[in-house]
Design an enzyme around this catalytic site. Structure first.
Site, PDB file in Angstrom:
ATOM      1  N   ASP A 191      -5.062  -5.878  26.554  1.00  0.00           N
ATOM      2  CA  ASP A 191      -4.080  -4.581  26.756  1.00  0.00           C
ATOM      3  C   ASP A 191      -2.912  -4.839  25.988  1.00  0.00           C
ATOM      4  O   ASP A 191      -1.972  -5.428  26.697  1.00  0.00           O
ATOM      5  CB  ASP A 191      -4.016  -4.324  28.191  1.00  0.00           C
ATOM      6  CG  ASP A 191      -3.517  -2.580  28.496  1.00  0.00           C
ATOM      7  OD1 ASP A 191      -3.440  -1.994  27.325  1.00  0.00           O
ATOM      8  OD2 ASP A 191      -3.607  -2.304  29.585  1.00  0.00           O
ATOM      9  N   ASP A 218      -5.097   0.953  21.878  1.00  0.00           N
ATOM     10  CA  ASP A 218      -4.133  -0.423  22.086  1.00  0.00           C
ATOM     11  C   ASP A 218      -5.065  -1.310  23.176  1.00  0.00           C
ATOM     12  O   ASP A 218      -4.443  -2.181  23.867  1.00  0.00           O
ATOM     13  CB  ASP A 218      -3.116  -0.038  22.879  1.00  0.00           C
ATOM     14  CG  ASP A 218      -2.919   0.953  24.212  1.00  0.00           C
ATOM     15  OD1 ASP A 218      -4.279   1.495  24.421  1.00  0.00           O
ATOM     16  OD2 ASP A 218      -2.022   1.193  24.612  1.00  0.00           O
ATOM     17  N   GLU A 219      -6.411  -1.095  23.488  1.00  0.00           N
ATOM     18  CA  GLU A 219      -7.033  -1.741  24.460  1.00  0.00           C
ATOM     19  C   GLU A 219      -8.372  -2.296  23.773  1.00  0.00           C
ATOM     20  O   GLU A 219      -9.174  -1.462  22.899  1.00  0.00           O
ATOM     21  CB  GLU A 219      -7.446  -1.009  25.474  1.00  0.00           C
ATOM     22  CG  GLU A 219      -6.419  -0.750  26.767  1.00  0.00           C
ATOM     23  CD  GLU A 219      -6.875   0.019  27.764  1.00  0.00           C
ATOM     24  OE1 GLU A 219      -7.518  -0.299  28.582  1.00  0.00           O
ATOM     25  OE2 GLU A 219      -6.445   1.150  27.963  1.00  0.00           O
TER      26      GLU A 219
END
Lengths: 84, 435
Positions: free
Chosen positions: B37, B132-133
């Site tokens: 993350d 973003d993960e």
């Protein structure tokens, strides 16, 4: 700190190596700026044209955003972030 | 490229995460799921690209005084109470000195692709979860790096060295555990929860911390006197199912994760209950045609995400926020499962007519479309597909697959449904489709 949109064409010397482009110095409004640091780079596409973007710093604290147009092979100074 | 202070932070964070004793060696070769993350992703990219922003509160979303919401705030701005999803006006009130930066989607997508490339060097099975993960299945790889801790640290170091960005990494025996672990030590954290320690580490946490457990489920669990994950683990499954229906079964799976029994594969997202998109207009809108134009674009975006993640859905929800910040939403269940943007739009248009009338001229500030009740295509759906529509759907599915390919290659705005033209962000002339 303030951002100024520029959009001027510039002359730029770059190193093309291992499939990457590293901008080294550019001339803008009759002044030559030697690039000391590339903060970040990214790529964007508009239609079939690919643009290579660079956020760079020269000898001062200001940050310059440069763009290489993969189609016209021209360099632009997109905007400047003036510090202080 | 890596700066000393960032390297020091990484080292310090790793030391904190590891604590004294042995690196986690995973001797039983249990399932290893890694959740990566990125920390305040958009703001971190802007800080990297403009070092003068470091140490200042940074809000990514839009220029000062503009409408819309905060996309990301860096940790300095979060200290002032600014958070994602908050209106920019409120964020400005909370933190008047913040530097506001307009969201640059293309830039963040590009960096995201770089991160995914780095992660693919650490595992052949990488599942991007959002921009973003991502989850990685490290079951067959972690031991090559000397154990779980070293595996996670190597991923973090590669991202930092190559992109100068920090990530928080969680490692566990299931997706749920890994995701919870990554959130335990943010920013720049590394948390390893081995299977035998899952119950001890997660048991004392409130159930609201489980990914996918929202306020409604949390309330339902509280009515059963279940507040902590440990209590959830101990609760009989049939009681959970009775209270929460099918969601109870999902929770049971999450429970299994919390117990360290991996019943959740990398290929099965655990908290993808819906796909949706919201848009705040720069100026309030009173024209039905303008609203429909925007709705069509949003249906295309939602549909694209559904196709990308291999989902079809039936329940379409329209959300409308008027100028006085009153929010109305309405939903309808379609006859068939679909990911077709035109079908989604037809339902959304009907919903709009149910809750908003042009002649009343109530200005609209925000519209949102979401699809829930998602399943995988081919899963038993309990509904007989309309055979006459099936051929049309097949042809349209081929068309939209080609549209996806074009967008992957040339950008989101290169092609789209003609009626939505004008609502897309770019002025780049593209191809328009009529369907």
């Amino acid at each position: 700190m303030r951002y100024e949109d520029i959009g001027d064409r510039i002359e730029l010397i770059a190193l093309f190596r291992d499939g990457r482009i590293r901008p080294l110095k550019f001339r803008w409004r009759d002044r030559v700026y030697r690039i000391q640091r590339v903060n970040g780079e990214w790529v964007s596409d508009q239609g079939q044209t690919r643009f290579y973007h660079y956020s760079v710093m020269t000898t001062g604290p200001d940050v310059y955003e440069l763009t290489y147009n993969g189609d016209t092979r021209a360099w632009l100074l997109d905007r400047v972030c003036l510090i202080g | 490229m890596m700066r000393a202070h960032v390297r020091d932070r990484l080292t310090e964070s790793n030391r904190r995460a590891l604590g004294p004793g042995e690196p986690h060696r995973n001797p039983t070769r249990a399932r290893v799921i890694v959740h990566v993350d990125m920390d305040a992703f958009f703001a971190a990219i802007e800080e990297r690209d403009n070092p003068a922003l470091r140490g200042k509160p940074v809000i990514v979303g839009g220029p000062k005084g503009s409408r819309g919401v905060v996309t990301t705030a860096n940790y300095v701005a979060r200290g002032y109470g600014v958070g994602s999803g908050m209106s920019l006006a409120k964020a400005e009130r909370l933190c008047p000195d913040a530097v506001h930066i307009s969201t640059k989607g293309g830039k963040y997508t590009w960096v995201s692709l770089q991160i995914m490339e780095i992660m693919r060097r650490f595992s052949p099975e990488v599942e991007p979860y959002s921009v973003d993960e991502a989850f990685l299945d490290g079951s067959g790889c972690a031991h090559l790096f000397g154990g779980l801790y070293h595996y996670g640290a190597a991923i973090k170091r590669a991202i930092l060295d190559e992109l100068e960005l920090t990530a928080s990494v969680g490692i566990g025996p299931s997706r749920v555990v890994a995701k919870m672990a990554s959130g335990m030590n943010k920013p720049d954290g590394l948390t390893v929860i081995e299977p035998h320690r899952v119950a001890a580490r997660l048991g004392p946490l409130p159930v609201g911390k489980i990914p996918g457990v929202g306020p409604t489920t949390e309330q339902a669990l509280k009515s059963l006197n279940i507040n902590m994950i440990r209590q959830l683990v101990e609760c009989p499954r049939d009681l959970l199912e009775m209270k929460l229906g099918k969601h109870g079964d999902d929770l049971a799976n999450k429970l299994a994760g919390a117990e360290g029994i991996d019943r959740i594969g990398l290929e099965q997202p655990v908290d993808d209950k819906s796909k949706g998109h919201e848009h705040t207009f720069h100026r309030d809108v009173t024209s039905r045609s303008r609203l429909l134009q925007q709705l069509l674009v949003q249906c295309e975006m939602v549909s694209r995400r559904m196709r990308r993640d291999l989902f079809v859905g039936r329940r379409v929800t329209l959300k409308l926020r008027t100028h006085d910040f009153r929010t109305r939403s309405h939903q309808r269940v379609t006859r068939d499962w679909t990911d077709d943007p035109v079908e989604l739009f037809q339902v959304a248009r009907g919903l709009l007519d149910d809750i908003w009338r042009e002649e009343e001229r109530i200005p609209v500030r925000l519209v949102g479309v979401s699809v829930s009740g998602l399943i995988r295509p081919g899963e038993p759906a309990g509904v007989q597909e309309d055979l006459f529509l099936a051929r049309l759907r097949e042809r349209r599915a081929l068309l939209f697959r080609a549209v996806d390919d074009l967008r992957d290659r040339y950008g989101e705005n290169i092609v789209g449904l003609a009626a939505g033209y004008g609502s897309r962000r770019s002025s780049t002339p593209g191809i328009t489709l009529s369907a």
